[in-house]
Design a protein around this motif. Sequence first.
Motif, PDB file in Angstrom:
ATOM      1  N   GLY A 117     -17.342 -16.020 -12.245  1.00  0.00           N
ATOM      2  CA  GLY A 117     -18.153 -17.039 -12.899  1.00  0.00           C
ATOM      3  C   GLY A 117     -17.859 -17.045 -14.389  1.00  0.00           C
ATOM      4  O   GLY A 117     -17.371 -16.050 -14.935  1.00  0.00           O
TER       5      GLY A 117
ATOM      6  N   ARG B 175     -25.018 -14.428  -7.375  1.00  0.00           N
ATOM      7  CA  ARG B 175     -24.488 -15.710  -7.852  1.00  0.00           C
ATOM      8  C   ARG B 175     -25.636 -16.632  -8.265  1.00  0.00           C
ATOM      9  O   ARG B 175     -25.593 -17.247  -9.333  1.00  0.00           O
ATOM     10  CB  ARG B 175     -23.661 -16.324  -6.725  1.00  0.00           C
ATOM     11  CG  ARG B 175     -22.996 -17.596  -7.065  1.00  0.00           C
ATOM     12  CD  ARG B 175     -22.227 -18.086  -5.834  1.00  0.00           C
ATOM     13  NE  ARG B 175     -21.527 -19.287  -6.136  1.00  0.00           N
ATOM     14  CZ  ARG B 175     -20.280 -19.536  -5.787  1.00  0.00           C
ATOM     15  NH1 ARG B 175     -19.598 -18.661  -5.084  1.00  0.00           N
ATOM     16  NH2 ARG B 175     -19.711 -20.666  -6.115  1.00  0.00           N
TER      17      ARG B 175
ATOM     18  N   ARG C  36     -16.354 -14.310 -18.820  1.00  0.00           N
ATOM     19  CA  ARG C  36     -16.166 -14.287 -17.371  1.00  0.00           C
ATOM     20  C   ARG C  36     -16.828 -13.058 -16.783  1.00  0.00           C
ATOM     21  O   ARG C  36     -16.770 -11.975 -17.361  1.00  0.00           O
ATOM     22  CB  ARG C  36     -14.674 -14.259 -17.018  1.00  0.00           C
ATOM     23  CG  ARG C  36     -14.033 -15.608 -17.099  1.00  0.00           C
ATOM     24  CD  ARG C  36     -12.544 -15.645 -16.780  1.00  0.00           C
ATOM     25  NE  ARG C  36     -11.955 -14.579 -16.027  1.00  0.00           N
ATOM     26  CZ  ARG C  36     -11.430 -14.706 -14.803  1.00  0.00           C
ATOM     27  NH1 ARG C  36     -11.473 -15.866 -14.188  1.00  0.00           N
ATOM     28  NH2 ARG C  36     -10.863 -13.686 -14.212  1.00  0.00           N
TER      29      ARG C  36
ATOM     30  N   GLU D 152     -26.214 -18.151 -11.906  1.00  0.00           N
ATOM     31  CA  GLU D 152     -26.205 -19.610 -12.042  1.00  0.00           C
ATOM     32  C   GLU D 152     -27.472 -20.090 -12.742  1.00  0.00           C
ATOM     33  O   GLU D 152     -27.432 -21.045 -13.523  1.00  0.00           O
ATOM     34  CB  GLU D 152     -26.042 -20.290 -10.675  1.00  0.00           C
ATOM     35  CG  GLU D 152     -24.630 -20.203 -10.152  1.00  0.00           C
ATOM     36  CD  GLU D 152     -24.452 -20.751  -8.744  1.00  0.00           C
ATOM     37  OE1 GLU D 152     -23.302 -21.042  -8.396  1.00  0.00           O
ATOM     38  OE2 GLU D 152     -25.458 -20.877  -7.998  1.00  0.00           O
TER      39      GLU D 152
ATOM     40  N   GLY E 104     -26.888 -20.174 -16.211  1.00  0.00           N
ATOM     41  CA  GLY E 104     -25.908 -21.149 -16.675  1.00  0.00           C
ATOM     42  C   GLY E 104     -24.469 -20.887 -16.276  1.00  0.00           C
ATOM     43  O   GLY E 104     -23.585 -21.668 -16.616  1.00  0.00           O
ATOM     44  N   PHE E 105     -24.192 -19.799 -15.554  1.00  0.00           N
ATOM     45  CA  PHE E 105     -22.816 -19.520 -15.136  1.00  0.00           C
ATOM     46  C   PHE E 105     -22.362 -20.515 -14.069  1.00  0.00           C
ATOM     47  O   PHE E 105     -23.159 -20.934 -13.225  1.00  0.00           O
ATOM     48  CB  PHE E 105     -22.700 -18.094 -14.577  1.00  0.00           C
ATOM     49  CG  PHE E 105     -22.585 -17.042 -15.639  1.00  0.00           C
ATOM     50  CD1 PHE E 105     -21.346 -16.577 -16.048  1.00  0.00           C
ATOM     51  CD2 PHE E 105     -23.721 -16.532 -16.246  1.00  0.00           C
ATOM     52  CE1 PHE E 105     -21.240 -15.607 -17.031  1.00  0.00           C
ATOM     53  CE2 PHE E 105     -23.631 -15.562 -17.230  1.00  0.00           C
ATOM     54  CZ  PHE E 105     -22.385 -15.105 -17.631  1.00  0.00           C
ATOM     55  N   GLN E 106     -21.106 -20.877 -14.125  1.00  0.00           N
ATOM     56  CA  GLN E 106     -20.454 -21.721 -13.121  1.00  0.00           C
ATOM     57  C   GLN E 106     -19.485 -20.833 -12.345  1.00  0.00           C
ATOM     58  O   GLN E 106     -18.667 -20.136 -12.950  1.00  0.00           O
ATOM     59  CB  GLN E 106     -19.660 -22.841 -13.801  1.00  0.00           C
ATOM     60  CG  GLN E 106     -20.496 -23.767 -14.651  1.00  0.00           C
ATOM     61  CD  GLN E 106     -21.206 -24.804 -13.804  1.00  0.00           C
ATOM     62  OE1 GLN E 106     -20.601 -25.417 -12.937  1.00  0.00           O
ATOM     63  NE2 GLN E 106     -22.487 -24.989 -14.048  1.00  0.00           N
ATOM     64  N   PHE E 107     -19.572 -20.857 -11.017  1.00  0.00           N
ATOM     65  CA  PHE E 107     -18.776 -19.951 -10.192  1.00  0.00           C
ATOM     66  C   PHE E 107     -17.672 -20.651  -9.421  1.00  0.00           C
ATOM     67  O   PHE E 107     -17.811 -21.796  -8.995  1.00  0.00           O
ATOM     68  CB  PHE E 107     -19.674 -19.192  -9.201  1.00  0.00           C
ATOM     69  CG  PHE E 107     -20.311 -17.997  -9.807  1.00  0.00           C
ATOM     70  CD1 PHE E 107     -19.712 -16.752  -9.710  1.00  0.00           C
ATOM     71  CD2 PHE E 107     -21.498 -18.116 -10.509  1.00  0.00           C
ATOM     72  CE1 PHE E 107     -20.284 -15.641 -10.302  1.00  0.00           C
ATOM     73  CE2 PHE E 107     -22.084 -17.017 -11.102  1.00  0.00           C
ATOM     74  CZ  PHE E 107     -21.475 -15.769 -11.000  1.00  0.00           C
ATOM     75  N   GLU E 108     -16.578 -19.909  -9.241  1.00  0.00           N
ATOM     76  CA  GLU E 108     -15.491 -20.314  -8.358  1.00  0.00           C
ATOM     77  C   GLU E 108     -15.874 -19.893  -6.937  1.00  0.00           C
ATOM     78  O   GLU E 108     -16.859 -19.182  -6.739  1.00  0.00           O
ATOM     79  CB  GLU E 108     -14.194 -19.598  -8.768  1.00  0.00           C
ATOM     80  CG  GLU E 108     -13.746 -19.914 -10.180  1.00  0.00           C
ATOM     81  CD  GLU E 108     -12.603 -19.016 -10.649  1.00  0.00           C
ATOM     82  OE1 GLU E 108     -12.051 -18.227  -9.835  1.00  0.00           O
ATOM     83  OE2 GLU E 108     -12.266 -19.095 -11.844  1.00  0.00           O
TER      84      GLU E 108
ATOM     85  N   LEU F 176     -19.250 -18.607 -18.439  1.00  0.00           N
ATOM     86  CA  LEU F 176     -20.235 -19.251 -19.306  1.00  0.00           C
ATOM     87  C   LEU F 176     -19.819 -18.995 -20.749  1.00  0.00           C
ATOM     88  O   LEU F 176     -19.627 -17.833 -21.144  1.00  0.00           O
ATOM     89  CB  LEU F 176     -21.635 -18.678 -19.054  1.00  0.00           C
ATOM     90  CG  LEU F 176     -22.748 -19.143 -19.995  1.00  0.00           C
ATOM     91  CD1 LEU F 176     -23.021 -20.638 -19.814  1.00  0.00           C
ATOM     92  CD2 LEU F 176     -24.010 -18.337 -19.770  1.00  0.00           C
TER      93      LEU F 176
END
Length: 130
Positions: A43, A17, A49, A21, A24-28, A45
């Motif tokens: 995640g 993760r 997904r 990140e 630039g990925f955003q994770f649940e 971006l």
Amino acid sequence: MKIDHIGYAVQDLEAGRAALEALGFQFEDAIEDAARKIILAFGALDGYRVELVAPMGDASPVTRLLETVGPTPYHLCYASANFDEDVRELRQKRFKILIPAAPAVAFGGKRVVFMYSPAIGTFEIVERDA
């Protein structure tokens, strides 16, 4: 069918993760799926997904993959509004079922199936509403 996500096998969910990140990925939040013996997190971006999948012990289905090749992308997942029909059609075209269709915690109880083709390898299909 439409591509839903790319699945990555990772030994350490938090390390995977953090690496994504940094890109630039955003994770649940992480999800534990005790039935499948995995911990996972989605995640996103730029409309893409990813699903990080980490084992919950040695009996996890991703453990052997990690022992063999290490952390790696290992499946594409397709979303299907005609789940039963799509699976049936693929079986008629000689695609094999690796893990039979079953409800998945990560998709709110929607069914997923893992299939295999010698030409393209492993892929997943998730049931979606029409």
